[in-house]
Design a protein around this motif. Structure first.
Motif, PDB file in Angstrom:
ATOM      1  N   ILE A  14      26.894  41.293  41.027  1.00 46.16           N
ATOM      2  CA  ILE A  14      27.707  40.433  40.761  1.00 46.16           C
ATOM      3  C   ILE A  14      28.601  41.340  39.576  1.00 46.16           C
ATOM      4  N   CYS A  15      28.661  42.534  38.845  1.00 47.39           N
ATOM      5  CA  CYS A  15      29.188  43.019  38.312  1.00 47.39           C
ATOM      6  C   CYS A  15      30.294  43.765  38.566  1.00 47.39           C
ATOM      7  N   GLY A  16      30.155  43.825  40.573  1.00 46.88           N
ATOM      8  CA  GLY A  16      31.788  43.889  41.035  1.00 46.88           C
ATOM      9  C   GLY A  16      31.859  45.382  41.079  1.00 46.88           C
ATOM     10  N   GLN A  19      31.910  46.207  45.750  1.00 44.83           N
ATOM     11  CA  GLN A  19      33.078  45.772  46.303  1.00 44.83           C
ATOM     12  C   GLN A  19      33.716  46.726  47.111  1.00 44.83           C
ATOM     13  N   ASP A  27      37.958  44.810  39.027  1.00 41.01           N
ATOM     14  CA  ASP A  27      37.115  43.683  38.729  1.00 41.01           C
ATOM     15  C   ASP A  27      37.799  44.015  37.320  1.00 41.01           C
ATOM     16  N   HIS A  29      35.804  42.143  33.413  1.00 40.61           N
ATOM     17  CA  HIS A  29      35.325  41.314  32.846  1.00 40.61           C
ATOM     18  C   HIS A  29      35.994  41.117  30.675  1.00 40.61           C
ATOM     19  N   ILE A  52      40.272  40.254  39.798  1.00 39.60           N
ATOM     20  CA  ILE A  52      39.496  39.491  39.978  1.00 39.60           C
ATOM     21  C   ILE A  52      38.366  39.532  38.227  1.00 39.60           C
ATOM     22  N   ASP A  53      39.234  38.340  37.838  1.00 41.73           N
ATOM     23  CA  ASP A  53      38.693  37.994  36.430  1.00 41.73           C
ATOM     24  C   ASP A  53      36.984  37.913  36.368  1.00 41.73           C
ATOM     25  N   HIS A  54      36.792  38.099  35.355  1.00 44.18           N
ATOM     26  CA  HIS A  54      35.470  37.219  34.763  1.00 44.18           C
ATOM     27  C   HIS A  54      34.729  37.173  33.457  1.00 44.18           C
ATOM     28  N   GLU A  56      33.738  36.531  30.675  1.00 42.21           N
ATOM     29  CA  GLU A  56      31.738  36.953  29.987  1.00 42.21           C
ATOM     30  C   GLU A  56      31.189  36.276  28.945  1.00 42.21           C
TER      31      GLU A  56
END
Ligand SMILES: [Cu+2]
Length: 148
Positions: A14-16, A19, A27, A29, A52-54, A56
């Motif tokens: 999930i945290c990339g 990839q 990615d 975070h 890719i924006d996460h 948190e």
């Protein structure tokens, strides 16, 4: 596999950390309320990165799982091809990272004014980009003096 190990493995996916090998996909975070993180994302995008924006809720857990040394922490944490990019690292330094298979990641600790995403008018602080080797040692990979 134990339940804990499975959760850790899922977390890494999930945290990339795992990839695709697109050299310019990163990615990021960040905390929902972080304004300078968004500015750094814009800096990356204008330099050709696909971000890719996460968003948190617990950044310190993320940093820990990605192996960011505590003393080098900043606001956001990026991950590109398995390496961490901590803080307001200039896009050009991230592009150079692919040639450094010995590094686990790079960091600009804190939030120096004048670094990408930290533009506050005339205020500029000198800063360094630090590399963290897979063995755990640290080195200066780039120097950004005020006059640059
Ligand atoms: Cu910041």
């Amino acid at each position: 596999m134990s339940k804990r190990k499975l959760l850790v493995a899922m977390g890494l996916v999930i945290c990339g950390v795992v990839q695709a090998a697109d050299p310019l996909t990163i990615d990021v975070h960040r905390d929902a309320n972080c304004g300078c993180c968004k500015e750094w994302v814009k800096h990356l995008e204008s330099n050709g990165f696909k971000v890719i924006d996460h968003v948190e809720s617990n950044m310190s857990t993320i940093k820990q799982s990605l192996g960011v040394p505590q003393g080098l922490a900043s606001c956001h944490t990026g991950v590109i091809n398995g390496k961490f990019v901590e803080g307001h690292v200039p896009a050009e330094e991230i592009k150079k990272l692919s040639s450094r298979s010995d590094l686990a990641g790079i960091a600009v600790p804190g939030m120096p004014a004048g670094s990408p995403g930290m533009d506050y008018g005339q205020i500029h602080q000198p800063y360094q980009v630090l590399g963290v080797t897979k063995a755990g040692t640290q080195e200066v990979v780039a120097d950004y003096p005020v006059s640059r």
